[in-house]
Design a protein around this motif. Sequence first.
Motif, short mmCIF file in Angstrom:
data_model
loop_
_atom_site.label_atom_id
_atom_site.label_comp_id
_atom_site.label_asym_id
_atom_site.label_seq_id
_atom_site.Cartn_x
_atom_site.Cartn_y
_atom_site.Cartn_z
N UNK A 140 1.28 -1.54 -0.12
CA UNK A 140 0.03 0.13 -0.50
C UNK A 140 0.83 1.13 -0.27
N UNK A 141 0.48 2.28 -1.41
CA UNK A 141 1.36 3.61 -1.18
C UNK A 141 2.91 2.93 -1.40
N UNK A 142 2.91 2.10 -1.17
CA UNK A 142 4.90 1.50 -1.28
C UNK A 142 5.89 1.77 0.61
N UNK A 143 4.47 2.00 1.42
CA UNK A 143 5.01 2.27 2.85
C UNK A 143 4.33 1.10 4.04
N UNK A 144 3.56 0.35 3.47
CA UNK A 144 2.77 -0.39 3.82
C UNK A 144 2.68 -1.96 3.28
N UNK A 145 2.50 -2.95 4.85
CA UNK A 145 2.52 -3.73 4.29
C UNK A 145 0.25 -4.64 4.86
N UNK A 146 -0.39 -4.66 3.83
CA UNK A 146 -1.86 -5.49 4.70
C UNK A 146 -2.09 -6.74 3.88
N UNK A 147 -2.48 -7.34 4.47
CA UNK A 147 -3.51 -8.72 4.39
C UNK A 147 -4.83 -8.93 3.65
N UNK A 148 -5.51 -8.95 2.61
CA UNK A 148 -6.07 -8.37 2.51
C UNK A 148 -7.20 -9.63 2.67
N UNK A 149 -8.36 -10.09 3.06
CA UNK A 149 -9.20 -10.93 2.94
C UNK A 149 -10.87 -10.95 2.24
N UNK A 150 -10.54 -12.00 0.79
CA UNK A 150 -11.25 -11.56 -0.44
C UNK A 150 -12.93 -11.97 0.20
N UNK A 151 -13.10 -12.75 1.57
CA UNK A 151 -14.15 -13.02 1.92
C UNK A 151 -14.98 -12.22 3.09
N UNK A 155 -8.70 -5.50 5.59
CA UNK A 155 -7.41 -5.61 5.50
C UNK A 155 -7.09 -5.22 6.80
N UNK A 156 -6.18 -6.32 7.26
CA UNK A 156 -4.95 -6.28 8.15
C UNK A 156 -3.03 -5.50 7.92
N UNK A 157 -3.07 -5.13 8.54
CA UNK A 157 -1.64 -4.04 8.56
C UNK A 157 -0.73 -5.42 9.10
N UNK A 158 0.72 -5.56 8.32
CA UNK A 158 1.63 -6.77 8.47
C UNK A 158 2.66 -5.73 9.36
N UNK A 159 2.84 -5.68 10.33
CA UNK A 159 3.88 -5.41 10.87
C UNK A 159 5.60 -5.63 10.49
N UNK A 160 6.12 -5.03 10.43
CA UNK A 160 7.53 -5.42 10.19
C UNK A 160 8.48 -4.07 10.95
N UNK A 161 9.79 -4.91 11.34
CA UNK A 161 9.79 -3.78 12.35
C UNK A 161 11.37 -3.14 11.63
N UNK A 162 11.77 -1.93 11.29
CA UNK A 162 12.88 -1.56 10.47
C UNK A 162 12.73 -1.35 8.72
N UNK A 163 11.46 -1.31 8.36
CA UNK A 163 11.09 -0.83 7.15
C UNK A 163 11.81 0.60 6.74
N UNK A 164 11.86 0.84 5.31
CA UNK A 164 12.25 2.21 5.13
C UNK A 164 11.45 2.58 5.09
N UNK A 165 10.96 4.45 4.71
CA UNK A 165 10.11 4.79 4.55
C UNK A 165 9.20 4.98 3.16
N UNK A 166 10.38 4.28 2.20
CA UNK A 166 9.22 4.15 1.04
C UNK A 166 9.70 3.17 0.46
N UNK A 167 9.38 1.77 -0.25
CA UNK A 167 10.06 0.56 -0.53
C UNK A 167 9.47 -0.15 -1.56
#
Length: 207
Positions: A140-151, A155-167
Motif C-alpha cells: 500500500x502506497x509503497x509504505x506498508x503491507x496489508x493482508x486483505x481477506x477476500x471473503x 484488511x489488517x496491517x503486517x507489522x515489520x520492524x525497520x522497514x524503510x519509509x518507501x520501499x
Amino acid sequence: MYSLKANSWRRLQNISGYFQFWGAWGIFIGGALHWITVTPLGSPSILAFDLGVENYREVLMPRLQNNYCENLNMVIFADSLCMLEYHPLIRIDVWVMKEYGVGNSWCKLFSVEQPKVTRCCMSITPIFYSKNRKDVLLEVDSKKLMWYNLKKKRARTVKITNLPEIFDLEVYTESLVSPDYNISCGGTQVLSRPQEKKKQQQQRNKR
C-alpha cells in the motif's frame, strides 16, 4: 537491443502507428514485455514486444470504466497479467487475464473499497496469495503491507520492524534482468520503481 552473445547493441524495428508509453518499466510475461500506452485517440491500450520474434503487438484491455492512463497500473499477480484500475477515494479494482493472450479471459478478481478498507491510499499492488488463498498480500502506497481477506473484505496491517519509509516489494523470478533499477541512461537518471510510483500518485492527485 543488447546481445550478451555478440556483446553489441542493435536497433529494432520501429513501432507501426503512434503510441505514447505510460511508465518506464515493461512487465514481462508470456515471453514479451508489456506497457500501458496511449493511442492517438487518447484511450489506454496494452502494447507488447515479443522477445522471441522481435515484433510489437497489442493486447486486448479488460472492460474498464476508467479511460485515463494515470488511473491505471499493470503488474504480475499469481503468474497472470494484472491491471489495477483506480477510482480515487472510492475503490481499486484488480483485474487479471486468466489465459494469457485471450482477451475475453479478463476478469475482475476483487475490489478494495476506500476509505473503508485501506483508508485514503493512492495505490495498492497485490503481491501473492496466502497458503489457503483466502487472503492477498497488498503493498500500500509503497509504505506498508496489508493482508486483505477476500471473503470478509477486510484488511489488517503486517507489522515489520525497520522497514524503510518507501520501499518496493517484488516477487523474485530468476532472470538476467539487473535488480538495480536506479541507473543512468545517457546522463539522465531513470526513476527507481518507488520513485516512479510516487510520481504517478502525484499526477493522480492533480486530476
